[in-house]
Scaffold this active site. Sequence first.
Site, PDB file in Angstrom:
ATOM      1  N   GLN A 233     152.285  49.726  87.204  1.00  0.00           N
ATOM      2  CA  GLN A 233     152.140  49.689  88.660  1.00  0.00           C
ATOM      3  C   GLN A 233     152.270  51.063  89.307  1.00  0.00           C
ATOM      4  OE1 GLN A 233     155.648  46.955  89.118  1.00  0.00           O
ATOM      5  NE2 GLN A 233     156.167  48.277  90.842  1.00  0.00           N
TER       6      GLN A 233
ATOM      7  N   GLY B 252     162.062  39.479  97.004  1.00  0.00           N
ATOM      8  CA  GLY B 252     162.395  39.929  98.345  1.00  0.00           C
ATOM      9  C   GLY B 252     161.188  39.908  99.266  1.00  0.00           C
TER      10      GLY B 252
ATOM     11  N   GLY C  60     165.276  48.199  88.554  1.00  0.00           N
ATOM     12  CA  GLY C  60     166.533  48.935  88.463  1.00  0.00           C
ATOM     13  C   GLY C  60     166.837  49.724  89.724  1.00  0.00           C
ATOM     14  N   ALA C  61     167.776  50.699  89.578  1.00  0.00           N
ATOM     15  CA  ALA C  61     168.279  51.441  90.744  1.00  0.00           C
ATOM     16  C   ALA C  61     168.709  50.434  91.805  1.00  0.00           C
ATOM     17  CB  ALA C  61     167.225  52.408  91.279  1.00  0.00           C
TER      18      ALA C  61
ATOM     19  N   ARG D  68     172.002  47.134  97.728  1.00  0.00           N
ATOM     20  CA  ARG D  68     172.466  45.950  98.456  1.00  0.00           C
ATOM     21  C   ARG D  68     171.403  44.859  98.529  1.00  0.00           C
ATOM     22  NH1 ARG D  68     173.816  47.347 104.206  1.00  0.00           N
ATOM     23  NH2 ARG D  68     174.057  45.074 104.318  1.00  0.00           N
TER      24      ARG D  68
ATOM     25  N   VAL E 173     166.710  43.018 103.443  1.00  0.00           N
ATOM     26  CA  VAL E 173     168.089  43.454 103.684  1.00  0.00           C
ATOM     27  C   VAL E 173     168.047  44.890 104.187  1.00  0.00           C
ATOM     28  CG1 VAL E 173     170.359  43.858 102.650  1.00  0.00           C
ATOM     29  CG2 VAL E 173     168.955  41.915 101.893  1.00  0.00           C
TER      30      VAL E 173
ATOM     31  N   HIS F 173     169.069  44.124  96.331  1.00  0.00           N
ATOM     32  CA  HIS F 173     169.052  43.390  95.064  1.00  0.00           C
ATOM     33  C   HIS F 173     170.279  42.486  94.961  1.00  0.00           C
ATOM     34  CE1 HIS F 173     166.555  47.012  93.826  1.00  0.00           C
ATOM     35  NE2 HIS F 173     165.758  45.999  93.547  1.00  0.00           N
TER      36      HIS F 173
END
EC number: 6.3.2.1
Length: 505
Positions: free
Chosen positions: A53, A142, A19-20, A23, A171, A25
């Site tokens: 985690q 990513g 979440g949160a 760009r 990114v 994502h």
Amino acid sequence: MHQWRKHQQSSVHFVPTMGALHRGHGQLIKSVHGFGRLQPAAVLVSVFVNPLQFGPAEDFDSYPRDLEADCELASRSGASALWAPSVDQVFPGGASSHFRIQVPSHLQAHLCGASRPGHFDGVVTVVARLLALVRPEVLVLGEKDWQQLVILRHLVAQLGLPVRVHGIATVRDDDGLACSSRNRYLMTQQRQQALALPQLLARAARESQDGRAVDLAGLRCAWEQLGLEVEYVEKVDAFNLQPLHAGRKLCLLAAAVRCGETRLIDHTFLMSRQPIVAIDGPAGAGKSTVTRAFAERLGLLYLDTGAMYRAVTWLTQQHDVDPHDPVAVKTILENLELELEPSQSGAQTVRINGHDVTEAIRSPEVTSSVSVVAAHGCVRKALTAQQQRMGVRGGLVAEGRDIGTAVFPDAELKVFLTASPAERARRRALDLDNRGFPVPDLAELETQIEERDRMDSTREVAPLRQAEDATELISDGMTIEEVIETLIDLFRVQVPEEVWPTAGR
């Protein structure tokens, strides 16, 4: 989730997140529409803040959560659905009642694994559980969290999970800071301070390309002088994540720092030249067709070494030179001018001494003699030298018989592409028919192919053989597109998007 998955007619590409969304994502989601040339896929985004985690003193409770904003960004980026399961949905009966997966120690002995014990065990345990629930065809991750990506690729490979893994380049925001959900913790002044992380990594990469050694202690000192608390700065093998001291084709320079209370990670890749792909295999395995398309898909230069040997064979026939006589063949190699260049049709134009021989070198007459000509040491020496000059800067894919063993033994990816003699005979018949040449009986073609294999594999100079570190790809029963997609997957395991971006993505 079970009901949604049951109604999906197309393949599912899965983007797991905590979440949160930002760009970065959004780019993961958008990138799905650029994968391959197969049917459109459904894109599922998950939002699950994984308690396994986080360490005891970490920010699990304060981690930013805004499901409404996440839904909006996911939808705007092209997601088909967003799934936000509870802990009970992921772990019915509680996490303690489920199996835990332990990451091999060598994969987490350095970088974030060393400073966050148990972190990656928690990551892989949850990702494995999510994969079991979602059952996607593709897992999209990513490259920013490079160690995590490497570990998850090992997980998928070692457990034989039926999912492809796609990595997407890091990114960055306009100021150069890598996109991260934790960036929102930074105050304006802290963000300016944090920019030293990507800036100094980028400078180190430029200096490495110029032949200067990376000064890890110097980087640490520079960041500390700028007020950043350095957790680690390491240079490791990009794939086994072990420390490196000597040069290597591709290595990872990574760091983690704290800016105030905010933990930031970043990395860059160090490489002495652009990547090279070597595709070897016997005659009729479809190397030229798939290699040309693979090169176009990835924006690599296509080096058809087989065409070079065919061109020399054609030249021997034009000069009435006995192809079995190495002394006679050597005479026509003097002042040899051989050119390979793309044509407007997308194919490759082959010229030798000014003659366009693109079609002529595919004739049965040339095919029947090329193995004899290619076996001469003088021919292989002359053409290997030309090929190596073409590849000194990298950025190419070459196909032939001894690319991975003799021409480019240090290629990042080596593939031995093959097929059964019967399948290769069938393909050869189709090729001859399409080019307007007489088509022999399939049994005769198969015999010719087996004899060609014998000659290629037993010749004294650069015999056909699979390189020890090559991946064998048997293409029987595979479409051309499936072979290309498999090659791209193999390439991406060895070459990150950040090093060589996919063309058009």
